[in-house]
Structures are given as structure tokens and as C-alpha cells.
Design a protein around this motif. Structure first.
Motif, PDB file in Angstrom:
ATOM      1  N   GLU A 455      25.484  92.023  88.515  1.00  0.00           N
ATOM      2  CA  GLU A 455      24.593  92.342  89.635  1.00  0.00           C
ATOM      3  C   GLU A 455      24.851  93.717  90.240  1.00  0.00           C
ATOM      4  OE1 GLU A 455      22.561  89.441  92.310  1.00  0.00           O
ATOM      5  OE2 GLU A 455      24.394  88.290  91.922  1.00  0.00           O
ATOM      6  N   ASP A 456      25.972  94.326  89.908  1.00  0.00           N
ATOM      7  CA  ASP A 456      26.270  95.669  90.409  1.00  0.00           C
ATOM      8  C   ASP A 456      25.423  96.741  89.743  1.00  0.00           C
ATOM      9  OD1 ASP A 456      27.690  94.790  88.117  1.00  0.00           O
ATOM     10  OD2 ASP A 456      29.140  96.410  88.297  1.00  0.00           O
ATOM     11  N   LEU A 457      24.956  96.471  88.515  1.00  0.00           N
ATOM     12  CA  LEU A 457      24.330  97.527  87.710  1.00  0.00           C
ATOM     13  C   LEU A 457      23.021  98.040  88.297  1.00  0.00           C
ATOM     14  CD1 LEU A 457      25.053  96.142  84.135  1.00  0.00           C
ATOM     15  CD2 LEU A 457      26.150  98.076  85.283  1.00  0.00           C
ATOM     16  N   GLN A 458      22.236  97.154  88.880  1.00  0.00           N
ATOM     17  CA  GLN A 458      20.951  97.585  89.442  1.00  0.00           C
ATOM     18  C   GLN A 458      21.152  98.651  90.526  1.00  0.00           C
ATOM     19  OE1 GLN A 458      19.183  94.236  91.714  1.00  0.00           O
ATOM     20  NE2 GLN A 458      21.205  93.272  91.518  1.00  0.00           N
ATOM     21  N   TYR A 459      22.250  98.530  91.262  1.00  0.00           N
ATOM     22  CA  TYR A 459      22.523  99.496  92.338  1.00  0.00           C
ATOM     23  C   TYR A 459      23.077 100.801  91.776  1.00  0.00           C
ATOM     24  CZ  TYR A 459      22.036  95.241  95.066  1.00  0.00           C
ATOM     25  OH  TYR A 459      21.552  94.074  95.611  1.00  0.00           O
ATOM     26  N   LEU A 460      23.978 100.704  90.820  1.00  0.00           N
ATOM     27  CA  LEU A 460      24.550 101.914  90.244  1.00  0.00           C
ATOM     28  C   LEU A 460      23.487 102.761  89.556  1.00  0.00           C
ATOM     29  CD1 LEU A 460      26.976 103.679  89.576  1.00  0.00           C
ATOM     30  CD2 LEU A 460      27.394 102.240  87.575  1.00  0.00           C
ATOM     31  N   PHE A 461      22.559 102.108  88.863  1.00  0.00           N
ATOM     32  CA  PHE A 461      21.516 102.855  88.162  1.00  0.00           C
ATOM     33  C   PHE A 461      20.282 103.117  89.026  1.00  0.00           C
ATOM     34  CE2 PHE A 461      24.072 101.652  84.502  1.00  0.00           C
ATOM     35  CZ  PHE A 461      23.999 102.796  83.719  1.00  0.00           C
ATOM     36  N   GLY A 462      20.398 102.889  90.339  1.00  0.00           N
ATOM     37  CA  GLY A 462      19.375 103.347  91.277  1.00  0.00           C
ATOM     38  C   GLY A 462      18.070 102.595  91.269  1.00  0.00           C
ATOM     39  N   LYS A 463      18.066 101.319  90.860  1.00  0.00           N
ATOM     40  CA  LYS A 463      16.809 100.562  90.843  1.00  0.00           C
ATOM     41  C   LYS A 463      16.160 100.421  92.222  1.00  0.00           C
ATOM     42  CE  LYS A 463      17.002 100.373  86.570  1.00  0.00           C
ATOM     43  NZ  LYS A 463      16.190 101.380  85.857  1.00  0.00           N
ATOM     44  N   PRO A 464      16.937 100.317  93.317  1.00  0.00           N
ATOM     45  CA  PRO A 464      16.271 100.255  94.628  1.00  0.00           C
ATOM     46  C   PRO A 464      15.441 101.499  94.962  1.00  0.00           C
ATOM     47  CG  PRO A 464      18.506  99.405  94.802  1.00  0.00           C
ATOM     48  CD  PRO A 464      18.382 100.023  93.435  1.00  0.00           C
ATOM     49  N   PHE A 465      15.729 102.619  94.261  1.00  0.00           N
ATOM     50  CA  PHE A 465      14.939 103.839  94.462  1.00  0.00           C
ATOM     51  C   PHE A 465      13.776 103.915  93.481  1.00  0.00           C
ATOM     52  CE2 PHE A 465      19.234 105.030  95.956  1.00  0.00           C
ATOM     53  CZ  PHE A 465      18.922 105.326  97.277  1.00  0.00           C
ATOM     54  N   SER A 466      14.007 103.534  92.231  1.00  0.00           N
ATOM     55  CA  SER A 466      12.945 103.666  91.224  1.00  0.00           C
ATOM     56  C   SER A 466      11.906 102.555  91.327  1.00  0.00           C
ATOM     57  CB  SER A 466      13.544 103.688  89.815  1.00  0.00           C
ATOM     58  OG  SER A 466      14.258 102.497  89.546  1.00  0.00           O
ATOM     59  N   THR A 467      12.295 101.388  91.853  1.00  0.00           N
ATOM     60  CA  THR A 467      11.351 100.283  92.076  1.00  0.00           C
ATOM     61  C   THR A 467      11.485  99.805  93.521  1.00  0.00           C
ATOM     62  OG1 THR A 467      12.989  98.716  91.189  1.00  0.00           O
ATOM     63  CG2 THR A 467      11.329  99.532  89.662  1.00  0.00           C
ATOM     64  N   PRO A 468      11.086 100.637  94.486  1.00  0.00           N
ATOM     65  CA  PRO A 468      11.378 100.365  95.903  1.00  0.00           C
ATOM     66  C   PRO A 468      10.758  99.086  96.439  1.00  0.00           C
ATOM     67  CG  PRO A 468       9.838 102.207  95.675  1.00  0.00           C
ATOM     68  CD  PRO A 468      10.354 101.900  94.307  1.00  0.00           C
ATOM     69  N   LEU A 469       9.630  98.646  95.880  1.00  0.00           N
ATOM     70  CA  LEU A 469       8.975  97.455  96.416  1.00  0.00           C
ATOM     71  C   LEU A 469       9.797  96.194  96.180  1.00  0.00           C
ATOM     72  CD1 LEU A 469       5.233  98.115  95.489  1.00  0.00           C
ATOM     73  CD2 LEU A 469       6.383  98.464  97.683  1.00  0.00           C
ATOM     74  N   GLY A 470      10.734  96.248  95.233  1.00  0.00           N
ATOM     75  CA  GLY A 470      11.553  95.078  94.938  1.00  0.00           C
ATOM     76  C   GLY A 470      12.819  94.991  95.766  1.00  0.00           C
ATOM     77  N   TYR A 471      13.030  95.963  96.656  1.00  0.00           N
ATOM     78  CA  TYR A 471      14.286  96.032  97.391  1.00  0.00           C
ATOM     79  C   TYR A 471      14.037  96.370  98.854  1.00  0.00           C
ATOM     80  CZ  TYR A 471      16.490  96.219  92.768  1.00  0.00           C
ATOM     81  OH  TYR A 471      16.899  95.936  91.496  1.00  0.00           O
ATOM     82  N   ALA A 472      15.056  96.127  99.682  1.00  0.00           N
ATOM     83  CA  ALA A 472      15.027  96.454 101.104  1.00  0.00           C
ATOM     84  C   ALA A 472      15.868  97.708 101.358  1.00  0.00           C
ATOM     85  CB  ALA A 472      15.581  95.272 101.913  1.00  0.00           C
ATOM     86  N   PRO A 473      15.757  98.301 102.552  1.00  0.00           N
ATOM     87  CA  PRO A 473      16.564  99.493 102.855  1.00  0.00           C
ATOM     88  C   PRO A 473      18.062  99.297 102.656  1.00  0.00           C
ATOM     89  CG  PRO A 473      14.836  99.248 104.492  1.00  0.00           C
ATOM     90  CD  PRO A 473      14.763  98.028 103.615  1.00  0.00           C
ATOM     91  N   ARG A 474      18.576  98.095 102.959  1.00  0.00           N
ATOM     92  CA  ARG A 474      20.018  97.871 102.782  1.00  0.00           C
ATOM     93  C   ARG A 474      20.435  98.003 101.314  1.00  0.00           C
ATOM     94  NH1 ARG A 474      17.743  92.825 103.374  1.00  0.00           N
ATOM     95  NH2 ARG A 474      18.258  91.253 101.790  1.00  0.00           N
ATOM     96  N   HIS A 475      19.524  97.674 100.397  1.00  0.00           N
ATOM     97  CA  HIS A 475      19.836  97.819  98.974  1.00  0.00           C
ATOM     98  C   HIS A 475      19.884  99.285  98.572  1.00  0.00           C
ATOM     99  CE1 HIS A 475      17.799  93.683  98.982  1.00  0.00           C
ATOM    100  NE2 HIS A 475      19.089  93.466  98.788  1.00  0.00           N
ATOM    101  N   ARG A 476      19.024 100.107  99.198  1.00  0.00           N
ATOM    102  CA  ARG A 476      19.061 101.542  98.911  1.00  0.00           C
ATOM    103  C   ARG A 476      20.336 102.171  99.481  1.00  0.00           C
ATOM    104  NH1 ARG A 476      13.759 100.355  98.530  1.00  0.00           N
ATOM    105  NH2 ARG A 476      13.327 100.089 100.756  1.00  0.00           N
ATOM    106  N   ASP A 477      20.777 101.676 100.629  1.00  0.00           N
ATOM    107  CA  ASP A 477      22.060 102.152 101.171  1.00  0.00           C
ATOM    108  C   ASP A 477      23.185 101.893 100.181  1.00  0.00           C
ATOM    109  OD1 ASP A 477      20.812 102.923 103.512  1.00  0.00           O
ATOM    110  OD2 ASP A 477      21.411 101.128 104.644  1.00  0.00           O
ATOM    111  N   LEU A 478      23.258 100.654  99.702  1.00  0.00           N
ATOM    112  CA  LEU A 478      24.311 100.288  98.751  1.00  0.00           C
ATOM    113  C   LEU A 478      24.211 101.105  97.471  1.00  0.00           C
ATOM    114  CD1 LEU A 478      26.590  98.573  97.597  1.00  0.00           C
ATOM    115  CD2 LEU A 478      24.928  96.771  97.120  1.00  0.00           C
ATOM    116  N   SER A 479      23.003 101.291  96.975  1.00  0.00           N
ATOM    117  CA  SER A 479      22.799 102.065  95.753  1.00  0.00           C
ATOM    118  C   SER A 479      23.325 103.491  95.923  1.00  0.00           C
ATOM    119  CB  SER A 479      21.310 102.083  95.390  1.00  0.00           C
ATOM    120  OG  SER A 479      21.088 102.752  94.169  1.00  0.00           O
ATOM    121  N   GLN A 480      23.005 104.114  97.060  1.00  0.00           N
ATOM    122  CA  GLN A 480      23.476 105.476  97.289  1.00  0.00           C
ATOM    123  C   GLN A 480      24.994 105.527  97.417  1.00  0.00           C
ATOM    124  OE1 GLN A 480      21.526 108.401  97.130  1.00  0.00           O
ATOM    125  NE2 GLN A 480      23.658 109.060  96.867  1.00  0.00           N
ATOM    126  N   TYR A 481      25.598 104.514  98.068  1.00  0.00           N
ATOM    127  CA  TYR A 481      27.059 104.476  98.176  1.00  0.00           C
ATOM    128  C   TYR A 481      27.694 104.457  96.783  1.00  0.00           C
ATOM    129  CZ  TYR A 481      26.257 102.882 103.037  1.00  0.00           C
ATOM    130  OH  TYR A 481      25.857 102.758 104.345  1.00  0.00           O
TER     131      TYR A 481
END
Length: 560
Positions: A455-481
Motif C-alpha cells: 500500500e506504500d507504493l501508490q504514494y511513492l509513485f505519486g498516484k494521489p497527484f496523477s489520479t487526484p479524484l481517487g484521493y483526498a488532500p491528506r493522501h497528497r500530503d503523504l505522497s509528497q512526504y
């Protein structure tokens, strides 16, 4: 109308100024990828399906690619290596599969001397590909977001898996580890060629997840890797993981041979028969059947095709080879419930709200995991894991305990042992430990389930940014971290230092000081903790290892 003209002017200006590699000269010939726009002044040059070796012979080491004439249009992913499908009812892929994909970030000027991150996929050494698991058109391992946001070159690599990648007789006749040799060939090709793409050949970081993470660990400890790369990241797996090494490869080979009609008693004749067998039949013969074991044993026993001690690439026990890794900066960790999927197969009741998980279920799980020690280990381990239960433990506490056992045994304890061995031998290289514990996004699981395997991979590879409708802002925070920590580490060997700001300073893991970073979307000073599950780590590495009936399969006592 004015606004439209301004936008058109900006787009035209950007198109004129945006840097683009165009045709690149490699040792095999010319390649041309495509430029993908990421933002107004940022693009990523993507090269898909670049060959790093020739079509491999059956159970042979990879050979150099002969090259090509003209310009290779590198705009489509190539076939994965021949393997079973996820449901294991058929095969897909090809023997012609040794290709890699390169993602190069560009700003207004052409990138030069960028750090390079080389990804090795997971999949139990049985399946997977450099472009696996499409999410809304893009592979999970698509490197564009990681490359762009972290300002690094990302390379994803194919390697042989399953029967064709890891079959072995345990001797020189069929030594095994062909998938590891493929990885080594890819890393070597990248080192020789990446400067032409704007990368720094002396600043390579290899990273991977699960079997890919164990592969990273094997690449580190192999004597063949000296000076080949600079840093390494293992996410949820190491060479010390009990599922990452096959100690009786001949038994596995004989079993596969019987399935394809090669059950000769003479091993040389059996090998000759296997070499003449259909690759698809051989691949299907290496599949695992989870239904055979559902609730009756441990799924780990089904993971039979894996690296072996071959006297060459892996010349000795993995725990005895960490002196070879002393030169590499190392970052490693696990997901807080890496063992949940496996526990759900071994003890199906843990995910059923109306089903009871009993002490006997937990003892049965322990019996399956510790059978090389005999019955002595069961009461010993059970007392350690039930000590907090009380007289009438709530059902969820018992269920979570089953998950904790599998997480500790398969992932957490071996990773902590590897980190300790690395820092014991380190000659100035740095070591970092983490625990990823973001709440699961997988629907249908009980409330107590945290981060599952992968489950870590989606964040490391930036999926919350490339598919934003599937994620919330907190997921983008984690992805950027995660992108910031990982790419800083790739640049400098220190996850805190680089071009990217991080939310919390991450202290290094040292010989006598064992901090780890708790990674989720809500990070603060309290995200740094110490001595990760040390009570359980000490049990497995000391008490359990000292029990009689040793087979060498236990965790090394030298690790603590």
C-alpha cells in the motif's frame, strides 16, 4: 479573448523553451522516447522498452544486446517476462523481456548529472513487471510523478521470474538466480549509459518492494556489486526474510519436473528433459495454489521459487555477506500490517466479522511458521504474543495478533536484523529505519487494519497527484512526504538533505541507537520513535534462535 491569447502565448512559449532530449545514443544504438507535459514549465522524457540485454537462453545468464540499426522508437512498454497470471490459470509475457523504462524530468534547460533511482518490482519472485498494475491507464510503477516532483531519473526494470527465473538444482548444473543476474545486468547497463540521458552514473540508488526489496538486499550483499551503485532502499522485504531464500531447490525442481513429464531419477537426464520442455508448461508448473492451503497451513510454504545460495552471486548465507554492503547507504522499513494478507489466507477468520479467531488458531499459525524448530517453539512464541490478552481478550485483539505474528516473522524482524547487520559493518555509510502505518484504503477490511503489503507504493509513485479524484488532500500530503524523503536520500544519502523539504527530521539508525520514522499523513516530532517492537525482535532473534532443532533457517543471532 485577451485571456485566451495570453494562454496560447504561454503554451507556445513553453513549447519553444521546454527542454527535450530527443534522440539519445546508447551502446546498442539510437533511441527516441516521448516528452510528457507535467506542468507549465516541466516535462518528463519517457523512454519505454529499451533493451538492456539480449533474449536470454533458458536458465542462462543474460547476454549483451547485439544492438540495432536506425532509431529505436521507445514509446511502448515491452512484454513482461513469461509468467503465470495473477489467478494462475494461464501464462502471459515472453522470453524476450529484458527491457527497462527511463523517466527523465526536464525544466527549461536540459537536465544533467541527475541522481538515478532504479526500481525492482515485487511479486513473490513469481510474477510482476516494470509496468505492472495499470491504474487509470498508467502503471502503478509509472515514474513520471516521482521523477518530476523529486527531480531524479527513475528507471523501472524487467527481470525473469518464476520457473525461468529461479529454478535451481542447488549445484553448478542449474545454479539458479537468473532473475538476480538480470537485475545486475540492468543496473550495469544503466551505469554505463545513463549519462547520455542526463543521469549521474556514480549516483545510482536501487529500490524495490517485497521480492523487489529482497532483490535490492541481495544486490547489496553480492560481491558482484562492488562500486556498481551507491545507495539502496528496501520496502517490505530483505534477503533475511524467510520467504526470500530457497534452501532445498532440488526438491522444488524435481516437483516441477514431474509436472512436465521429466521425472527422471537421474538428475542430468531430468535437466536435459527440462531444457527441452515447453517454456509455457514449465511456467505453469511453477504456479502456487493458495486454495490447497487456505486455513490449513501457512502460505509462506507455497513460495518455493526464490533465490538460492549458488556459491557465485550469493556465495554464502545472506547474514554472512553484509560486509559486502558496507559501502552502500541503506534505508529500509516495512508497512505496519505487511503480514495481513498472508494472515488472511492462513487464518481466514480474521477478516470475517462474525467469525471467531481462537487461541488454537493462533497456535496453529505459529506451528506452521516455526515447524523447523518442532513443537518446542509453539508454547514459547504463544506466550510472547498472548501476554497482553488478559483472561478474556476481545475478538479483534486476537485477530490483530495473528496479523502481528505474520508481519513480525515475514517482514519486521528480518528487516530489523538486516538494518543492524548493515550498521555493524558500515564503513561510513548511513542507515535509516521506518514504519509506514497509513490506514488501509482497501474496502471491506476490519476497522483495525492499517497499511497492508504494497500500500506504500501508490504514494511513492505519486498516484494521489496523477489520479487526484481517487484521493483526498491528506493522501497528497503523504505522497509528497515520501517522494521528498526517498529522493533526498537518493541525492545525498540523507533523507533530510536535498532539494525537497521534509516534515520531520529523520535520525539515522546506528549500532547502539535505533530510531525509526513513523510515516503517515500526520507527521510531527512524535513521528520519531525508538526500538521498533524490540520485545518481539529480541524474541525471534535470540530466544527463538536458541531453541533446539536448528536448520539454519532462523534469523541470525549476530543481528542484535
Amino acid at each position: 479573448m485577451k485571456m485566451m491569447l495570453v494562454v496560447l502565448l504561454a503554451v507556445c512559449l513553453n513549447s519553444a523553451l521546454a527542454a527535450k532530449l530527443g534522440v539519445v545514443q546508447t551502446e546498442g544504438g539510437l533511441v527516441e522516447g516521448e516528452s510528457i507535459r507535467m506542468s507549465l514549465f516541466r516535462t518528463v522524457d519517457v523512454f519505454k522498452g529499451v533493451p538492456f540485454a539480449d533474449v536470454p537462453g533458458k536458465w542462462e545468464k543474460p547476454k549483451p544486446h547485439p544492438g540495432w540499426d536506425g532509431v529505436l522508437r521507445a514509446t511502448k512498454y515491452r512484454d513482461r517476462c513469461l509468467q503465470v497470471t495473477l489467478l494462475q490459470t494461464k501464462t502471459h509475457g515472453s522470453e524476450n523481456c529484458l527491457y527497462l523504462n527511463i523517466f527523465v524530468p526536464q525544466g527549461l534547460s536540459l537536465s544533467t548529472n541527475l541522481p538515478v533511482m532504479v526500481y525492482l518490482f515485487g511479486g513473490a519472485f513469481l510474477l510482476g513487471a516494470s509496468n505492472d498494475v495499470a491504474i487509470l491507464g498508467d502503471s502503478l510503477y509509472d515514474g513520471k510523478e516521482l521523477a518530476d516532483r523529486g527531480d531524479v531519473i527513475v528507471v523501472t526494470v524487467n527481470y525473469r521470474v518464476g520457473t525461468l527465473g529461479f529454478l535451481s538444482t542447488g549445484d553448478d548444473r542449474l545454479p539458479g538466480n537468473y532473475g538476480l543476474w538480470d537485475q545486475h545486468a540492468a543496473i550495469s547497463w544503466i551505469r554505463r549509459n545513463i549519462a547520455a540521458f542526463g543521469g549521474h552514473p556514480d549516483n545510482l540508488t536501487i529500490f524495490g518492494q517485497s521480492a523487489g526489496a529482497a532483490s535490492v538486499s541481495y544486490q547489496m550483499i553480492s560481491p558482484y556489486s562492488k562500486g556498481l551503485f551507491r545507495r539502496a532502499i528496501s520496502q517490505c522485504g530483505v534477503a533475511l526474510s524467510p520467504w526470500a531464500l530457497q534452501r532445498n531447490p532440488l526438491k522444488v525442481t524435481k516437483k516441477i519436473a514431474r509436472k512436465v513429464g521429466c521425472s527422471n531419477t537421474n538428475v542430468d537426464e531430468m535437466i536435459a528433459c527440462l531444457k527441452g520442455s515447453n517454456p509455457v508448461d514449465l511456467t505453469l508448473a511453477g504456479k502456487i495454489d493458495v486454495l490447497l492451503i487456505l486455513g490449513k497451513g501457512v502460505v509462506m510454504d507455497l513460495l518455493q521459487l526464490a533465490p538460492v545460495i549458488d556459491g557465485d552471486f550469493i556465495p554464502n548465507e545472506p547474514s554472512e555477506l553484509f560486509h559486502n554492503a558496507a559501502q552502500f547507504d541503506y534505508l529500509a522499513g516495512i508497512n505496519s500490517m505487511d503480514g495481513h494478507f498472508f494472515a488472511g489466507v492462513d487464518v481466514p477468520s480474521i477478516n470475517l466479522g462474525n467469525a471467531n479467531t481462537t487461541a488454537d488458531h493462533v497456535k496453529g499459525l505459529l506451528a506452521g511458521l516455526t515447524k523447523e524448530k518442532g513443537d518446542a517453539a509453539i508454547p514459547s512464541a504463544f506466550s510472547v504474543y498472548s501476554t497482553h490478552w488478559g483472561s478474556f481478550p476481545p475478538p479483534d485483539v486476537v485477530k490483530k495478533t495473528a496479523t502481528d505474528i505474520e508481519t513480525d516473522f515475514l517482514f519486521l524482524v528480518p528487516t530489523q536484523a538486516a538494518l543492524q547487520l548493515h550498521t555493524n559493518y558500515s564503513s561510513g555509510a548511513r542507515t535509516y529505519s521506518y514504519l509506514f502505518n497509513m490506514k488501509t484504503r482497501i474496502p471491506g477490511f476490519p476497522w483495525w487494519v492499517e497499511a497492508n503489503h504494497a500500500e506504500d507504493l501508490q504514494y511513492l509513485f505519486g498516484k494521489p497527484f496523477s489520479t487526484p479524484l481517487g484521493y483526498a488532500p491528506r493522501h497528497r500530503d503523504l505522497s509528497q512526504y515520501m517522494i521528498s524523503y526517498w529522493t533526498n536520500f537518493a541525492k545525498t544519502g540523507d533523507p533530510n538533505s536535498g532539494n525537497s523539504r521534509v516534515p520531520v527530521p529523520w535520525p539515522p539508525f546506528t549500532r547502539n541507537h535505533h530510531p525509526y520514522l513513523i510515516i503517515n499523513n500526520n507527521m510531527s516530532k512524535s513521528s520519531v520513535s525508538y526500538d521498533l517492537r524490540s520485545y518481539y525482535v529480541n524474541y525471534w532473534t535470540q530466544t527463538y534462535s536458541s531453541l533446539q532443532k536448528k536448520t539454519g533457517k532462523e534469523f541470525s543471532q549476530r543481528s542484535v
